[in-house]
Structures are given as C-alpha cells and as structure tokens.
Write a protein that holds these residues in place. Structure first.
Motif, short mmCIF file in Angstrom:
data_model
loop_
_atom_site.label_atom_id
_atom_site.label_comp_id
_atom_site.label_asym_id
_atom_site.label_seq_id
_atom_site.Cartn_x
_atom_site.Cartn_y
_atom_site.Cartn_z
N ARG A 1 -15.81 35.79 20.86
CA ARG A 1 -15.39 34.43 20.51
C ARG A 1 -15.72 33.43 21.62
O ARG A 1 -15.35 32.27 21.56
CB ARG A 1 -13.88 34.38 20.22
CG ARG A 1 -13.49 35.00 18.90
CD ARG A 1 -12.07 34.65 18.49
NE ARG A 1 -11.10 34.77 19.57
CZ ARG A 1 -10.28 35.81 19.76
NH1 ARG A 1 -10.32 36.83 18.94
NH2 ARG A 1 -9.42 35.82 20.76
N ASN A 2 -16.38 33.93 22.66
CA ASN A 2 -16.82 33.10 23.79
C ASN A 2 -15.63 32.57 24.60
O ASN A 2 -15.66 31.46 25.12
CB ASN A 2 -17.70 31.94 23.31
CG ASN A 2 -18.69 31.51 24.36
OD1 ASN A 2 -19.05 32.27 25.25
ND2 ASN A 2 -19.14 30.28 24.26
N ASP A 3 -14.60 33.40 24.73
CA ASP A 3 -13.39 33.05 25.47
C ASP A 3 -13.48 33.60 26.89
O ASP A 3 -13.08 34.73 27.17
CB ASP A 3 -12.17 33.61 24.74
CG ASP A 3 -10.87 33.33 25.45
OD1 ASP A 3 -10.88 32.66 26.51
OD2 ASP A 3 -9.82 33.78 24.95
N CYS B 1 -17.30 40.11 36.22
CA CYS B 1 -16.33 39.19 35.64
C CYS B 1 -14.89 39.67 35.82
O CYS B 1 -13.96 38.98 35.41
CB CYS B 1 -16.61 39.02 34.15
SG CYS B 1 -18.15 38.16 33.80
N ASP B 2 -14.72 40.83 36.39
CA ASP B 2 -13.40 41.44 36.57
C ASP B 2 -12.66 41.54 35.23
O ASP B 2 -11.55 41.05 35.07
CB ASP B 2 -12.56 40.68 37.59
CG ASP B 2 -11.32 41.44 38.02
OD1 ASP B 2 -11.31 42.69 37.91
OD2 ASP B 2 -10.34 40.79 38.44
N LEU B 3 -13.31 42.18 34.29
CA LEU B 3 -12.74 42.36 32.95
C LEU B 3 -11.97 43.66 32.86
O LEU B 3 -12.37 44.67 33.43
CB LEU B 3 -13.85 42.42 31.90
CG LEU B 3 -14.39 41.10 31.43
CD1 LEU B 3 -15.55 41.34 30.48
CD2 LEU B 3 -13.33 40.28 30.75
N ARG B 4 -10.91 43.64 32.12
CA ARG B 4 -10.13 44.83 31.82
C ARG B 4 -10.54 45.26 30.41
O ARG B 4 -9.87 44.91 29.43
CB ARG B 4 -8.65 44.54 31.94
CG ARG B 4 -8.27 44.10 33.36
CD ARG B 4 -6.81 43.80 33.51
NE ARG B 4 -5.97 44.92 33.13
CZ ARG B 4 -5.57 45.90 33.94
NH1 ARG B 4 -5.95 45.88 35.20
NH2 ARG B 4 -4.80 46.88 33.51
N LEU B 5 -11.64 46.00 30.33
CA LEU B 5 -12.25 46.34 29.06
C LEU B 5 -11.35 47.15 28.13
O LEU B 5 -11.51 47.10 26.92
CB LEU B 5 -13.55 47.11 29.28
CG LEU B 5 -14.70 46.29 29.85
CD1 LEU B 5 -15.88 47.18 30.16
CD2 LEU B 5 -15.10 45.18 28.90
N ARG B 6 -10.41 47.89 28.68
CA ARG B 6 -9.55 48.73 27.84
C ARG B 6 -8.36 47.97 27.25
O ARG B 6 -7.65 48.50 26.42
CB ARG B 6 -9.06 49.93 28.62
CG ARG B 6 -10.19 50.86 29.00
CD ARG B 6 -9.65 52.07 29.69
NE ARG B 6 -10.74 52.87 30.22
CZ ARG B 6 -10.56 53.93 30.96
NH1 ARG B 6 -9.36 54.32 31.28
NH2 ARG B 6 -11.59 54.61 31.41
N ASP B 7 -8.16 46.75 27.70
CA ASP B 7 -7.06 45.97 27.14
C ASP B 7 -7.39 45.56 25.70
O ASP B 7 -8.55 45.23 25.39
CB ASP B 7 -6.80 44.72 27.98
CG ASP B 7 -6.11 45.02 29.31
OD1 ASP B 7 -5.79 46.22 29.55
OD2 ASP B 7 -5.91 44.08 30.09
N PRO B 8 -6.39 45.56 24.85
CA PRO B 8 -6.63 45.19 23.44
C PRO B 8 -7.17 43.77 23.32
O PRO B 8 -6.72 42.86 24.02
CB PRO B 8 -5.23 45.28 22.80
CG PRO B 8 -4.41 46.10 23.73
CD PRO B 8 -4.99 45.93 25.10
N GLY B 9 -8.14 43.61 22.45
CA GLY B 9 -8.67 42.29 22.13
C GLY B 9 -9.71 41.74 23.07
O GLY B 9 -10.24 40.65 22.83
#
Length: 102
Positions: free
Chosen positions: A42-44, A27-35
């Motif tokens: 929240r299914n966003d 998903c190319d997520l930046r897991l360390r970013d806040p929130g």
C-alpha cells in the motif's frame, strides 16, 4: 537449494529473496509482524523503523515484481513446484533472520 526442482526459477527467486532481505534490513522492517507486507504494497513507508525512502521504494517495487514472478512461475512450472521453491526461500530467510537476531 532445493532438490533442483527448477534451477532457473530457484536462482530467480533466490535473487529476489536476497535483495528483499537486504532492503528490509536497510529499512529496519519487522517482516514477521502481521500486516507488514500489505502495508509495503500500500506504499506505507511508516512501517519502516528507519527512514530510507530509496530502499523502501526499491523494496516495494521488488515485492510487486516478486508477486508477478510467482504468477509466471505457476504458469510455466506449475503451482506445486512453485510452492516448493517459495516455501524453501521463505524458510531460508527465516533462518537467516534468526541468525542475525532479527
């Protein structure tokens, strides 16, 4: 692995951590970013850098199961041992992400 606090729970959380990391990459997520984690819960799906509805759905379900597993582990092996295992898995994944340049 840790000092074999509880091999069964270590394997369980290791499997979750590995799959979560793979899905986060898909998903190319930046897991360390806040929130980010809260937004996943929240299914966003807009938190993803790459659209992959199936991977995001699987990741969200896995995250919910992960939190459920933490509660079960605390009940069965205690909060201290659970925390040690979780902390180890988090640190391991941070190192893996650093090595991959993420």
């Amino acid at each position: 692995m840790t000092d074999n606090l509880n091999p069964q729970w270590e394997r369980h959380f290791e499997g979750i951590a590995d799959e979560f990391l793979h899905l986060a990459i898909a998903c190319d997520l930046r897991l360390r970013d806040p929130g980010v984690i809260e937004r996943i819960l929240r299914n966003d799906a807009s938190v993803c850098g790459r659209k992959s509805e199936r991977s995001f759905h699987d990741m969200r379900n896995l995250l919910v199961a992960y939190y459920d597993s933490i509660g079960k582990a605390v009940d069965r092996i205690g909060p201290e041992e659970t925390k040690k295992i979780i902390d180890f898995m988090i640190e391991r994944n941070k190192k893996r992400m650093d090595a991959a340049g993420r």
